[in-house]
Design a protein around this motif. Structure first.
Motif, PDB file in Angstrom:
ATOM      1  N   ALA A 124       6.012 -11.253  -0.348  1.00  0.00           N
ATOM      2  CA  ALA A 124       4.570 -10.793   0.071  1.00  0.00           C
ATOM      3  C   ALA A 124       3.871 -11.089  -1.189  1.00  0.00           C
ATOM      4  O   ALA A 124       4.412 -11.308  -2.426  1.00  0.00           O
ATOM      5  N   GLU A 125       2.479 -11.720  -0.852  1.00  0.00           N
ATOM      6  CA  GLU A 125       1.556 -12.120  -1.892  1.00  0.00           C
ATOM      7  C   GLU A 125       0.458 -11.143  -2.013  1.00  0.00           C
ATOM      8  O   GLU A 125      -0.226 -10.672  -0.989  1.00  0.00           O
ATOM      9  N   THR A 182      -1.138  -9.269   7.485  1.00  0.00           N
ATOM     10  CA  THR A 182      -0.124 -10.605   6.888  1.00  0.00           C
ATOM     11  C   THR A 182       0.614 -10.168   5.681  1.00  0.00           C
ATOM     12  O   THR A 182       1.759 -10.618   5.619  1.00  0.00           O
ATOM     13  N   TYR A 183       0.185  -9.245   4.824  1.00  0.00           N
ATOM     14  CA  TYR A 183       0.596  -8.560   3.559  1.00  0.00           C
ATOM     15  C   TYR A 183       2.265  -7.774   4.261  1.00  0.00           C
ATOM     16  O   TYR A 183       3.099  -7.934   3.820  1.00  0.00           O
ATOM     17  N   ASP A 184       1.835  -7.127   5.340  1.00  0.00           N
ATOM     18  CA  ASP A 184       2.914  -6.354   5.763  1.00  0.00           C
ATOM     19  C   ASP A 184       4.047  -7.138   6.358  1.00  0.00           C
ATOM     20  O   ASP A 184       5.242  -7.072   6.340  1.00  0.00           O
ATOM     21  N   ARG A 196      -0.992   0.944   1.520  1.00  0.00           N
ATOM     22  CA  ARG A 196      -0.049   0.171   1.282  1.00  0.00           C
ATOM     23  C   ARG A 196       0.794   0.362  -0.013  1.00  0.00           C
ATOM     24  O   ARG A 196       1.805   0.105  -0.290  1.00  0.00           O
ATOM     25  N   ALA A 209       4.736 -16.070   8.184  1.00  0.00           N
ATOM     26  CA  ALA A 209       5.954 -14.889   7.882  1.00  0.00           C
ATOM     27  C   ALA A 209       6.856 -14.731   9.196  1.00  0.00           C
ATOM     28  O   ALA A 209       8.010 -14.279   9.016  1.00  0.00           O
ATOM     29  N   GLN A 242       4.446 -10.269   5.477  1.00  0.00           N
ATOM     30  CA  GLN A 242       5.433 -10.984   4.351  1.00  0.00           C
ATOM     31  C   GLN A 242       6.435 -10.024   3.654  1.00  0.00           C
ATOM     32  O   GLN A 242       7.220 -10.457   3.172  1.00  0.00           O
ATOM     33  N   LEU A 243       6.087  -8.667   3.660  1.00  0.00           N
ATOM     34  CA  LEU A 243       7.095  -7.848   2.956  1.00  0.00           C
ATOM     35  C   LEU A 243       8.474  -7.986   3.913  1.00  0.00           C
ATOM     36  O   LEU A 243       9.326  -7.945   3.129  1.00  0.00           O
ATOM     37  N   THR A 280       6.016  -1.165   5.132  1.00  0.00           N
ATOM     38  CA  THR A 280       4.708  -0.509   5.297  1.00  0.00           C
ATOM     39  C   THR A 280       4.049   0.079   6.470  1.00  0.00           C
ATOM     40  O   THR A 280       3.208   0.940   6.356  1.00  0.00           O
TER      41      THR A 280
END
Length: 252
Positions: A146-147, A136-138, A227, A20, A140-141, A33
């Protein structure tokens, strides 16, 4: 999950985090986030945090975390992207290497002294995996990709959050209550709150709690980490209990 699973998945999520960062058009982009951070700030936090915990695990049983001077360097995150990615790779390798050398049962300092989680390398690995998964989600956003958290990680993540971040011997400052969390993948947990503190346990999903939240395991973890909003979940019962939990600082 086994200890080797945790180490494997730490490396996997760290790789996804770096992907990312590599894909982002601008390291100065704000993280939605974590609005006080840019993507570079988030990457710096990830690298420094993994080095700090590598030193903590390597130090073994202790009454306090090691001083910054004991963290494996270099500690300063490079501003140039390729160098930053290399620094992040090395940070993960240092953490995984320290965890592998220590083994799952070696004691070490942790901040969750009064929780249900042990103060050892296995608990650190488990929490580090969740930290990497959520961040990682953060990341990817930031790049619009984001997954959901991988199911294997998220299912353990609900249990890990409740037992590490919620369970405590600090008194619950309200009337006794029970709060259930149901993952659509088929697992359930109950958090029991009273003057004796908070305790979590797996359940069979039966029985009535004062409040309950249902969603995918990924949605539950993302909600627990702030989140996503609670309205993204299926709520039943007294939703004030969730507001109280969010506002509560039990000093775990």
């Amino acid at each position: 999950m086994t200890y080797s699973d945790l180490l494997r998945l730490i490396d996997e999520r760290a790789t996804a985090f770096r992907a990312a960062v590599a894909a982002a058009p601008d390291l100065g982009a704000q993280v939605p986030t974590c609005p006080e951070w840019t993507l570079f700030d988030l990457a710096e936090h990830i690298g420094e945090g993994r080095r700090r915990w590598a030193a903590t695990v390597a130090a073994g049983p202790a009454d306090a975390p090691p001083d910054r001077a004991a963290w494996p360097g270099p500690l300063e995150a490079p501003r140039e992207r390729d160098a930053l990615l290399d620094w992040l790779t090395a940070s993960t390798q240092l953490l995984v290497g320290a965890l592998r050398e220590a083994g799952p049962d070696r004691g070490c300092w942790t901040w969750w002294g009064r929780s249900q989680s042990p103060r050892n390398s296995a608990a650190v690995a488990r929490h580090q995996l969740q930290q990497l998964a959520v961040h990682t989600y953060d990341a990817q956003l930031v790049v619009g990709a984001a997954e959901p958290l991988p199911t294997e990680i998220a299912l353990d993540g609900v249990d890990e959050f409740l037992s590490t971040c919620c369970a405590t011997t600090s008194p619950w400052p309200h009337e006794p209550a029970t709060v259930d969390y149901h993952a659509t993948e088929g697992r359930s947990w109950r958090l029991s709150l009273s003057a004796d503190g908070a305790r979590s346990a797996r359940t069979n999903g039966e029985g009535t709690a004062d409040a309950s939240a249902e969603g995918s395991a990924s949605e539950l973890v993302l909600f627990l980490y702030g989140r996503i909003l609670m309205d993204a979940l299926k709520l039943e019962g007294d939703r004030r209990q969730f507001d109280r939990l969010i506002a509560w600082d039990p000093g775990v």
